[in-house]
Design an enzyme around this catalytic site. Sequence first.
Site, short mmCIF file in Angstrom:
data_model
loop_
_atom_site.label_atom_id
_atom_site.label_comp_id
_atom_site.label_asym_id
_atom_site.label_seq_id
_atom_site.Cartn_x
_atom_site.Cartn_y
_atom_site.Cartn_z
N GLU A 60 0.81 -1.22 0.00
CA GLU A 60 0.00 0.00 0.00
C GLU A 60 0.84 1.27 0.00
O GLU A 60 0.46 2.27 -0.60
CB GLU A 60 -0.96 0.00 1.20
CG GLU A 60 -2.14 -0.94 1.04
CD GLU A 60 -1.80 -2.42 1.22
OE1 GLU A 60 -0.70 -2.72 1.73
OE2 GLU A 60 -2.62 -3.27 0.85
N GLN A 82 -7.48 -1.56 -1.48
CA GLN A 82 -8.52 -2.58 -1.68
C GLN A 82 -9.57 -2.58 -0.56
O GLN A 82 -10.76 -2.72 -0.81
CB GLN A 82 -7.86 -3.95 -1.80
CG GLN A 82 -8.75 -4.99 -2.39
CD GLN A 82 -7.96 -6.18 -2.89
OE1 GLN A 82 -7.44 -6.96 -2.11
NE2 GLN A 82 -7.83 -6.31 -4.20
N HIS A 129 -11.96 -6.21 7.48
CA HIS A 129 -12.65 -5.84 6.24
C HIS A 129 -13.91 -5.06 6.55
O HIS A 129 -14.87 -5.09 5.79
CB HIS A 129 -12.99 -7.07 5.40
CG HIS A 129 -11.82 -7.87 4.94
ND1 HIS A 129 -11.16 -8.75 5.76
CD2 HIS A 129 -11.18 -7.92 3.75
CE1 HIS A 129 -10.16 -9.32 5.09
NE2 HIS A 129 -10.15 -8.84 3.87
#
Lengths: 327, 335
Positions: A60, A82, A129
């Site tokens: 990243e 993402q 997530h």
Amino acid sequence: MPTKSYLEAIREGMRDEMRRDERVMILGEDVGAKGGVFGTTEGLQAEFGEWRVMDSPLAESCIVGVCIGAALYGMRPIAEIQFQDFILPAVDQIVSEAAKMRYRSNNDWGVPMVLRAPFGGGVHGALYHSQSLEAMFCGVPGLKVVVPSTPYDAKGLLISAMRDPDPVLYFEHKRAYRSIKGEVPDEEYTVPLGSAAVMREGRDIAIFSFGMVVHMALEAAERIAADGFECEVVDLRSLRPLDRAAIVSSARKCGKVMVAQEANLAVSIASEVAAIVAEECFEYLDAPVMRIGGPEIPAMPFAHALEDFYLVTPDKLEAALRTLAAY
Amino acid sequence: MVVARSHAVTRENVDADTLRTLYRHMLRSRVLDERMWVLNRQGRAPFWISGIGHEAIQVAVGMNMEPGRDWLAPYYRDLALTLVLGMTPRDHILSVLAKADDPNSGGRQMPAHYGSRAHNIISTGSPVTTQLLHAAGIALAMKMRGEDSVCVTSIGEGSTSGGDFHEALNFAATHKLAVVFVVENNGYAISVPVEKQMATPNVADRALAYGIPGVSVDGNDVIACYRTARDAVQRARSGLGPTLLEAKLHRLTSHSSDDDQRRYRSADDLAAERAHDCLPHFRSMLEDLGILAPGDAERLRLELVAEVDEATAFAEQAADPLAESALLHVYAEDD
């Protein structure tokens, strides 16, 4: 006007701007042949080629650092992280570099870059997530932060972000991608950065929120409207800068204020909105400001019951609104 | 393809004019750098971080770049490199005195945080290694536009331990980008010697892992540096991709004006390094070859001291930033 999903609106915003401006490029994990893990960039590599829609390594800091360099050279890069949960290795590049470039160079250099990242829970994404990390960036001068809640704003804010001369973090709620649909013009338009939107007018309680929680708030507002309480629902949309005038206006008008968000409350957007209301609306208030958000636990757990416990829902908001209305 | 590290650099094909220019640039940076220390020790400049001992590789790299076309993502020891690319003693003394007209940052950053759009030198902050990824991004944009420009970026060996070093080399190598990664290996990360930083004897050896050439050169030998830099820049410009160029040299000062390296290094070590100073070594060579006539070097030094005297006087008269200007340039619309 055609109806499109939140995800389609984001994709259309990128596609149209890439057609209009050849400086726009996308760098991120799986954005190419796969079209992103959510399908946000589907078809873009086929149209614009492997250089302008480039699969990055799983790194990243690399994604953001390379985009900063490309922006310094005159490109208009979109860095895709993402999942927002994985933005942390890039924080040095975002906060130490992109945010400070214009200031530290005395306006000699700027970083016209958009960083897109899906955030938020309710999709069984568990701890890594599901997070809502926006507060981490909203206290950083030099950055702008936007969170659309509707497909219309998703496209309009994204186009504004891509045309902005400074770094804009564009956080999209992953649960909204396919569940939220709305009218989106085919032609290009912009929604200005820095402005909130009144989604529902009311006179009794002002509810400030952003992302998916806006939709929860609208539903809860409808439920208590049946009992004669009219809520004004304000979508903050821009988290840095906050639309101070809109916050003050709705808070003064209603006299009761709720701030609702998905993240835990400590040192958050809700804290900042509450502080603005305390500073500027004290004499207008009929009740203490009420903040609704996630619990003070590290992140959203996986199991159904645990996830439900974490999330803000229309039921939880309705109950809180009834308490506030009765104050 | 992996090219082995090579010390086999000859002195052929570097003409007398180039040698004189190399010497002038090195001496100019040294004279200016020494002035910065004086300004600091006199209490007129709060801070300085030096490039003394690093001049040879920087001048060698800069002389192989094309000003106005190639780009630089530097680090804080690159005084000589910025001068070769067109920045001036005035620019940098304005910076060390934190004046409003400092082109690097308008007095906002510490000195030696270089940057100048007019010279294609990107602004650099204090976190180390971040600029390597910017260089990769610049070179990516150059490639996307079909240009054959080159981006040079530099760091100390200490910074090669950080993650951005790996991420930048990996990305630039994967896409064959026109980056020259220059590692100015002075053997110390502030106080920590290189053998406590890494298990490999040469940073350049790591190039093998990225599938690019790695070259380690004696950073006190300016001619070797020049030829090595020329090869690396040409390789990048011709589309063959990045090179990891390591120059082994000596930091002939403490880390910064706030450091005292006598606390962690022996007097013998420091004296031994002084004996390898690139500058007098190069001067003797040029005098032996007749490229500098007797008296030339001293005349040049006096000329450069006069330039730095003028720059000092100019900068001392310059205005400080207005306090309220602290609020400007957070965003573009604040102009």
